[in-house]
Design an enzyme around this catalytic site. Structure first.
Site, mmCIF file in Angstrom:
data_model
loop_
_atom_site.group_PDB
_atom_site.id
_atom_site.type_symbol
_atom_site.label_atom_id
_atom_site.label_comp_id
_atom_site.label_asym_id
_atom_site.label_seq_id
_atom_site.Cartn_x
_atom_site.Cartn_y
_atom_site.Cartn_z
ATOM 1 N N HIS A 1 0.840 -1.204 0.000
ATOM 2 C CA HIS A 1 0.000 0.000 0.000
ATOM 3 C C HIS A 1 0.869 1.245 0.000
ATOM 4 C CE1 HIS A 1 0.557 -0.833 4.368
ATOM 5 N NE2 HIS A 1 0.614 0.482 4.485
ATOM 6 N N HIS B 1 3.978 7.171 3.744
ATOM 7 C CA HIS B 1 4.917 6.050 3.597
ATOM 8 C C HIS B 1 4.480 5.133 2.467
ATOM 9 C CE1 HIS B 1 2.028 4.249 6.586
ATOM 10 N NE2 HIS B 1 2.218 3.146 5.885
ATOM 11 N N GLU C 1 7.779 1.159 4.942
ATOM 12 C CA GLU C 1 7.247 0.113 5.806
ATOM 13 C C GLU C 1 7.475 -1.223 5.096
ATOM 14 O OE1 GLU C 1 2.960 0.308 6.302
ATOM 15 O OE2 GLU C 1 3.001 -1.036 8.025
#
Ligand code: CO
Length: 134
Positions: A7, A79, A130
């Site tokens: 994502h 992020h 991430e």
């Protein structure tokens, strides 16, 4: 080491407005808002064919995205999350190469119930990264 983009997270000051933009202006499929108090955010998932965008609005007093929004009042990309097969192996490889893993270096359970780690943006071209084990 890196797999798919899981994502892209965008911090937003107004989740209703951002959701309307994605749904009505961009014509995307969006989820209901979900409150995640343990992560300090309310999130809407924008479902795309190849990945998803997560619209994050601060929730609670010490939201991890509050400082970001203070610096970026109209919101911004917060992020990018990449999938990895083995998060501990990925962490050890990154640390051996000098990259900084945020926090105590131990994976936490992320917003999708899977182990995640965050990497220092200064080591990755100004982008918070991430890693999520899938
Ligand atoms: Co994320």
């Amino acid at each position: 080491m890196l797999g798919r983009v899981n994502h892209i997270a965008i911090a937003v000051p107004d989740l209703v407005s951002a959701t309307t933009t994605y749904r009505d202006t961009l014509g995307a499929r969006v989820s209901q808002a979900q409150r995640l108090p343990e992560h300090g955010v309310t999130v809407v998932f924008v479902e795309l064919a190849n990945t998803k965008v997560e619209l994050l609005e601060p929730l609670g007093e010490d939201s991890p995205i509050a400082a970001f929004l203070a610096k970026n009042p109209s919101g911004g990309m917060h992020h990018i999350c990449y999938e990895v097969d083995d998060i501990l192996a990925a962490r050890d490889r990154l640390k051996a190469s000098g990259a900084r893993v945020l926090g105590d270096g131990e994976p936490k359970t992320g917003a999708h119930g899977k182990p995640v780690l965050f990497l220092h943006p200064k080591d990755f071209n100004g982008t918070l990264v991430e890693l999520e084990q899938v």
